[in-house]
Design a protein around this motif. Structure first.
Motif, PDB file in Angstrom:
ATOM      1  N   LEU A 110      40.788 -25.256 -32.480  1.00 56.59           N
ATOM      2  CA  LEU A 110      39.368 -25.255 -32.136  1.00 56.59           C
ATOM      3  C   LEU A 110      38.822 -26.665 -31.984  1.00 56.59           C
ATOM      4  O   LEU A 110      37.896 -26.903 -31.191  1.00 56.59           O
ATOM      5  CB  LEU A 110      38.570 -24.500 -33.199  1.00 56.59           C
ATOM      6  CG  LEU A 110      38.573 -22.976 -33.090  1.00 56.59           C
ATOM      7  CD1 LEU A 110      37.926 -22.357 -34.315  1.00 56.59           C
ATOM      8  CD2 LEU A 110      37.850 -22.525 -31.822  1.00 56.59           C
ATOM      9  N   ASP A 155      41.396 -29.447 -25.517  1.00 59.82           N
ATOM     10  CA  ASP A 155      42.112 -28.617 -24.542  1.00 59.82           C
ATOM     11  C   ASP A 155      43.607 -28.600 -24.887  1.00 59.82           C
ATOM     12  O   ASP A 155      44.433 -29.204 -24.196  1.00 59.82           O
ATOM     13  CB  ASP A 155      41.914 -29.169 -23.130  1.00 59.82           C
ATOM     14  CG  ASP A 155      42.504 -28.248 -22.067  1.00 59.82           C
ATOM     15  OD1 ASP A 155      42.637 -27.041 -22.324  1.00 59.82           O
ATOM     16  OD2 ASP A 155      42.850 -28.758 -20.981  1.00 59.82           O
ATOM     17  N   TYR A 197      44.752 -18.361 -27.936  1.00 54.91           N
ATOM     18  CA  TYR A 197      44.069 -19.404 -27.162  1.00 54.91           C
ATOM     19  C   TYR A 197      44.548 -19.360 -25.716  1.00 54.91           C
ATOM     20  O   TYR A 197      45.741 -19.497 -25.439  1.00 54.91           O
ATOM     21  CB  TYR A 197      44.316 -20.779 -27.778  1.00 54.91           C
ATOM     22  CG  TYR A 197      43.571 -20.957 -29.075  1.00 54.91           C
ATOM     23  CD1 TYR A 197      42.331 -21.591 -29.110  1.00 54.91           C
ATOM     24  CD2 TYR A 197      44.097 -20.453 -30.265  1.00 54.91           C
ATOM     25  CE1 TYR A 197      41.638 -21.718 -30.302  1.00 54.91           C
ATOM     26  CE2 TYR A 197      43.410 -20.586 -31.459  1.00 54.91           C
ATOM     27  CZ  TYR A 197      42.171 -21.217 -31.472  1.00 54.91           C
ATOM     28  OH  TYR A 197      41.477 -21.337 -32.647  1.00 54.91           O
ATOM     29  N   GLU A 220      29.386 -27.163 -29.904  1.00 55.51           N
ATOM     30  CA  GLU A 220      30.467 -26.989 -28.926  1.00 55.51           C
ATOM     31  C   GLU A 220      31.483 -25.961 -29.422  1.00 55.51           C
ATOM     32  O   GLU A 220      31.932 -25.095 -28.658  1.00 55.51           O
ATOM     33  CB  GLU A 220      31.155 -28.337 -28.672  1.00 55.51           C
ATOM     34  CG  GLU A 220      32.386 -28.257 -27.786  1.00 55.51           C
ATOM     35  CD  GLU A 220      32.098 -27.655 -26.418  1.00 55.51           C
ATOM     36  OE1 GLU A 220      33.006 -26.990 -25.874  1.00 55.51           O
ATOM     37  OE2 GLU A 220      30.977 -27.833 -25.907  1.00 55.51           O
ATOM     38  N   VAL A 221      31.853 -26.028 -30.701  1.00 61.32           N
ATOM     39  CA  VAL A 221      32.820 -25.067 -31.242  1.00 61.32           C
ATOM     40  C   VAL A 221      32.239 -23.659 -31.221  1.00 61.32           C
ATOM     41  O   VAL A 221      32.917 -22.693 -30.869  1.00 61.32           O
ATOM     42  CB  VAL A 221      33.230 -25.468 -32.661  1.00 61.32           C
ATOM     43  CG1 VAL A 221      34.132 -24.406 -33.290  1.00 61.32           C
ATOM     44  CG2 VAL A 221      33.940 -26.824 -32.660  1.00 61.32           C
ATOM     45  N   ARG A 238      29.919 -22.486 -29.183  1.00 61.87           N
ATOM     46  CA  ARG A 238      29.867 -22.009 -27.797  1.00 61.87           C
ATOM     47  C   ARG A 238      31.239 -21.506 -27.348  1.00 61.87           C
ATOM     48  O   ARG A 238      31.339 -20.480 -26.661  1.00 61.87           O
ATOM     49  CB  ARG A 238      29.390 -23.134 -26.867  1.00 61.87           C
ATOM     50  CG  ARG A 238      27.880 -23.278 -26.775  1.00 61.87           C
ATOM     51  CD  ARG A 238      27.467 -24.137 -25.599  1.00 61.87           C
ATOM     52  NE  ARG A 238      27.969 -25.499 -25.722  1.00 61.87           N
ATOM     53  CZ  ARG A 238      27.306 -26.501 -26.317  1.00 61.87           C
ATOM     54  NH1 ARG A 238      26.109 -26.253 -26.872  1.00 61.87           N
ATOM     55  NH2 ARG A 238      27.815 -27.706 -26.386  1.00 61.87           N
ATOM     56  N   ARG A 239      32.263 -22.220 -27.762  1.00 57.09           N
ATOM     57  CA  ARG A 239      33.605 -21.803 -27.386  1.00 57.09           C
ATOM     58  C   ARG A 239      33.949 -20.443 -28.010  1.00 57.09           C
ATOM     59  O   ARG A 239      34.533 -19.578 -27.362  1.00 57.09           O
ATOM     60  CB  ARG A 239      34.614 -22.876 -27.823  1.00 57.09           C
ATOM     61  CG  ARG A 239      35.883 -22.859 -26.982  1.00 57.09           C
ATOM     62  CD  ARG A 239      36.936 -23.834 -27.471  1.00 57.09           C
ATOM     63  NE  ARG A 239      36.462 -25.198 -27.561  1.00 57.09           N
ATOM     64  CZ  ARG A 239      37.221 -26.214 -27.982  1.00 57.09           C
ATOM     65  NH1 ARG A 239      38.460 -25.980 -28.378  1.00 57.09           N
ATOM     66  NH2 ARG A 239      36.735 -27.431 -28.034  1.00 57.09           N
ATOM     67  N   SER A 271      32.369 -17.612 -26.097  1.00 58.82           N
ATOM     68  CA  SER A 271      32.737 -17.415 -24.694  1.00 58.82           C
ATOM     69  C   SER A 271      33.772 -16.302 -24.583  1.00 58.82           C
ATOM     70  O   SER A 271      34.589 -16.086 -25.488  1.00 58.82           O
ATOM     71  CB  SER A 271      33.305 -18.714 -24.106  1.00 58.82           C
ATOM     72  OG  SER A 271      34.535 -19.040 -24.744  1.00 58.82           O
ATOM     73  N   TYR A 279      37.531 -16.789 -25.331  1.00 57.39           N
ATOM     74  CA  TYR A 279      37.845 -17.018 -26.737  1.00 57.39           C
ATOM     75  C   TYR A 279      37.548 -15.798 -27.598  1.00 57.39           C
ATOM     76  O   TYR A 279      37.516 -15.885 -28.817  1.00 57.39           O
ATOM     77  CB  TYR A 279      37.070 -18.239 -27.253  1.00 57.39           C
ATOM     78  CG  TYR A 279      37.781 -19.545 -26.988  1.00 57.39           C
ATOM     79  CD1 TYR A 279      38.399 -20.243 -28.010  1.00 57.39           C
ATOM     80  CD2 TYR A 279      37.828 -20.065 -25.695  1.00 57.39           C
ATOM     81  CE1 TYR A 279      39.057 -21.440 -27.759  1.00 57.39           C
ATOM     82  CE2 TYR A 279      38.480 -21.255 -25.423  1.00 57.39           C
ATOM     83  CZ  TYR A 279      39.098 -21.940 -26.462  1.00 57.39           C
ATOM     84  OH  TYR A 279      39.758 -23.122 -26.207  1.00 57.39           O
TER      85      TYR A 279
END
Length: 821
Positions: free
Chosen positions: A537, A541, A562, A710-711, A713-714, A717, A720
């Motif tokens: 996480l 990338d 992932y 940011e984490v 939001r990921r 999504s 994820y």
């Protein structure tokens, strides 16, 4: 001065032979220090595997074999035995210094196509054997060299046996000195220097004696008098020694094969620490020494060949005794290691258990060797050749036993059937000397007794018990954990024994070599997934992953959720584990073994990292507990540096570290070594009911900054979705939940780590610290100590104020301002 020289030249064995015994004891002491040092070095070069144990034993035996054969044929007749002995001891010292600096280069050796797996291990083992062969050849030549000074008579053969016994008694001291002092307090270099010093002192004394005594011992009249041996009246089988050589070869094979098996099983039972292995080896040597001494006297009272055959036949009973003691008796002794007052009290109990189980057969093996020497002794023959031939036959058999048992028998048919083979081998070996004895004496009663003994040996093979599954699962805690779970599957591999346990609530555990490796309990599942999800996480990338240790496969399986990860390489030393884990943990590990992105490498993780040219975005390590002998090599500063060098820019490294079965000094050493290589590293806690339990170390090259928004939001999504679901299964519902496990960083813990010992390849200090604290229950105390030093991580977490405020409230309370407990 002249009077002293005249006294020396009389060569009266009453004073000179005890001196020689002391010299040989010193040789044995230095030899075992070398063996333990070299085994530790081989763990780094080959890995802590059955291969490395077999190679160090086989190379030792192989060198002894070559030396014992070659020297009597190469030495000149007029060369003084004491001078030759001095040269050999000096040569051993020189070669040992070369080995100290040579073996560390072996782990860098590889050939295209044989870098990893068993071919790579065997290549490294071959290179290591080349390094070890010169000093071991010289060691093997010492007994034949000095035996040339003693006449080949019944009395002389008895003295050969006493020299061998003295050598082994010295080896006991060297084994314990290396395992409990030289390597625990110092390192392999200091231990080597001590052994080199012993060799040089022996060489100097031997050079002096060579100038003062004749080249052949002169027996006094009483020793030469007819009947003085006490063996008069006993008919002996005529010359024709092929049967004797076969018998002692079979004896060597069964002895070393049994040592491999019993070291594995006793290590599982008592904790597999460096101290346990030193105790097992010391007891094995004590038995050989006692037996050798007893055999040297017995050989002058009864016909040696008959006594040798009886000893070998009796070994069927001795091997059965040990097999029953390990499987049926010792595991059920009511021992709770957590109640031990100190490590010394537990070591004393371990010593008692080893003596109870192992001593009887080792005494018989020791007696067999000296009885064999007496059986071939013949006046007028070359003493060195006779002793060297027996020594060579015994050590050649030992090579076959060590390699065949560890690399073939145990992985093929398991320890139970392997012990049956060794038991039968001893009984068959006895026939080579007993049948000629019966023919010579024309004794019907002897023939009947031999037939009855063979029937008894056959029956004994059927009684050798299977190792309890609870022993594989619980190890040293078997007596206190009996009945807590059901053992539903067991298997034995080349390096490890594996058990699957099922608990009353339906939870499943995988246990390796007497210790829990992983379970489906929530607190264990959380830790296993944290090892994977934390770096995956935080990395922007990730494409490639290296997992160290398969275990239940849960950490590696976490990466399959992932979408961007393209390759998952898992390095596992025991081929049994991945398929067994997949059979029982496929749901929890997402069937990672059969995932198209997964590639399994069966090799020692350390060597894989040192030889692979591939780099990774994430390296996630879940090795065996650090107290297990050899595992500390995966916690050394040099290993961590290799990990760092194999990370791509921005890459991350996670390491599982337990707080249970550990003490303060061990955890401090782990942290200090980690922070030395990863100064920007962080610590994340996995608690059990809010109490300290285990941790994840997270390292990267650059300072870490975590953007909570940011984490999150990921996680929200669609791609994820599987990641979020995997986290929800361990009660982590958001990024804040996951990062609330933060437990500190280097700047917080710097004061607490003052004076902590750094674990380096040259000393592997951590395995000695961890082995000392294995019976501790200090996880909560250690966790509280660390928490008391933790500062508010103002610059670590970025993102919106609402996330940061919630996170700060969720972090456990700490001495934010003072940094002190």
């Amino acid at each position: 001065m002249n009077r002293l020289q005249n006294s020396l030249r009389k060569s009266d064995a009453s004073w000179l032979f005890p001196v020689l015994l002391l010299l040989f004891a010193g040789s044995g002491c230095s030899a075992l220090i070398y063996e333990i040092v070299w085994y530790q070095l081989l763990q780094l070069a080959i890995g802590s595997t059955a291969v490395s144990l077999a190679i160090v034993l086989a190379t030792f035996m192989g060198g002894l074999c070559l030396g014992s054969i070659a020297l009597p044929r190469m030495r000149s007749a007029d060369q003084h035995p004491f001078k030759l002995y001095a040269i050999l001891e000096s040569g051993i010292a020189i070669c040992a210094m070369l080995v100290l600096f040579g073996i560390p280069f072996v782990d860098r050796v590889y050939i295209a196509g044989a870098e990893h797996g068993l071919p790579g291990m065997l290549l490294r083992a071959f290179m290591s054997a080349i390094c070890l062969l010169p000093p071991t050849v010289l060691m093997g030549a010492t007994l034949p060299a000095i035996a040339g000074w003693i006449e080949s008579t019944e009395l002389g053969a008895s003295r050969w046996g006493l020299l061998y016994a003295g050598n082994i008694f010295g080896a006991v001291f060297g084994c314990l000195a290396a395992g409990f002092y030289l390597l625990r307090i110092y390192n392999v270099a200091v231990a080597t220097y001590v052994a080199v010093g012993i060799n040089l002192v022996i060489a100097a004394i031997s050079f002096l004696l060579a100038t003062q005594v004749p080249a052949q011992m002169e027996e006094n009249a009483a020793a030469k008098a007819p009947g003085s041996s006490g063996n008069e009246g006993h008919a002996e089988v005529p010359a024709g020694n092929w049967g004797v050589y076969l018998t002692i070869a079979f004896s060597g094979a069964s002895a070393l094969g049994a040592e491999v098996i019993w070291t594995r099983l006793m290590g599982m039972m008592m904790g597999a620490t460096v101290y346990v292995f030193a105790i097992i080896l010391a007891v094995f040597l004590v038995g050989l020494a006692i037996g050798s001494g007893a055999g040297s006297f017995l050989s002058r009272a009864v016909p040696p060949r008959l006594a040798l055959g009886v000893c070998q036949m009796s070994l069927s009973l001795g091997i059965a005794w040990t097999a029953h003691a390990i499987a049926v008796s010792l595991p059920y002794w009511p021992i709770n290691p957590l109640r031990s007052v100190s490590p010394w009290s537990m070591f004393q109990l371990d010593l008692l258990r080893c003596l109870w189980a192992i001593l009887p057969p080792t005494i018989l093996w020791g007696a067999s060797f000296t009885l064999t020497l007496a059986a071939v002794a013949s006046p007028g023959n070359d003493s060195g050749r006779q002793v060297g031939g027996i020594y060579a036959a015994n050590t050649f058999g030992a090579i076959i036993g060590a390699l065949g048992t560890s690399l073939v028998l145990v992985p093929w048919i398991g320890t139970q059937q392997s012990q049956r083979v060794l038991l039968a081998l001893s009984a068959v070996g006895a026939l080579f000397v007993l049948i000629p004895c019966i023919r010579e004496y024309k004794s019907w009663s002897g023939a009947i007794g031999l037939a009855a003994s063979m029937v008894l040996a056959s029956l004994l093979t059927t009684t050798v018990p299977r190792i309890p599954g609870e022993l594989i699962a619980y190890g040293r805690r078997m007596a206190t954990n009996m009945g807590l779970s059901e053992i539903i599957y067991t298997a034995e591999g080349r390096n490890s024994s594996v058990a699957i346990s099922k608990w009353p609530d339906g939870s499943i555990g995988i246990d390796v070599n007497g210790h829990v490796e992983a379970t489906t309990y929530p607190f264990d599942m959380k830790l296993q997934r944290m090892v994977g999800h934390l770096p995956a996480l935080l990395h922007p990338d990730p494409k490639s992953v290296l997992g160290i240790g398969f275990g239940a496969g849960v950490s590696a399986g976490s990466f399959t959720t992932y979408p961007g990860i393209e390759k998952i390489t898992v390095c596992e030393i025991e081929p049994l584990i991945p398929p067994i884990s997949t059979r029982y943990f496929a749901k929890e590990n997402y069937d990672v073994l059969n995932n198209s992105r997964t590639h399994i490498v069966y090799d020692d993780a350390r060597h894989y990292l040192l030889t692979t040219r591939e780099k990774f975005d994430i390296i996630a390590s879940d090795p065996l507990d650090v107290f297990v002998k050899g595992t500390a090599a995966l916690y050394s500063a040099e290993y961590f540096q290799a990990v760092r060098e194999h990370l791509n820019p921005g890459g991350m490294f996670t390491l599982y570290v337990p707080l249970y079965e550990s003490d303060v000094k061990t955890v401090q050493s782990e942290l200090a070594t980690f922070f030395q290589v990863f100064p920007h590293g962080t610590i994340w806690a996995n608690t059990r009911d809010g109490q300290g339990y285990d941790m994840v170390f997270l390292g990267q090259a650059e300072p870490l900054q975590i953007n909570l928004d940011e984490v999150q939001r990921r996680l929200e999504s669609p791609p994820y979705g599987p990641v979020a679901e995997s986290l929800r299964e361990i009660d982590v519902t958001s990024a804040v939940d996951l990062f609330s496990t933060f437990a500190g960083q280097e700047s917080d813990l710097r004061a607490w780590l003052q004076g902590a010992e750094i674990n380096r390849d040259k000393d592997l200090r951590l395995q000695y610290l961890a082995g000392w604290g294995i019976d501790s229950s200090l996880q909560e105390y250690i966790y509280n100590e660390m928490e008391s030093y933790r500062q508010t991580p103002e610059n670590l977490f970025l993102g919106s104020p609402r996330y940061r405020q919630v996170l700060m409230k969720m972090l456990p309370s700490a001495a934010h301002s003072s940094g002190k407990p």
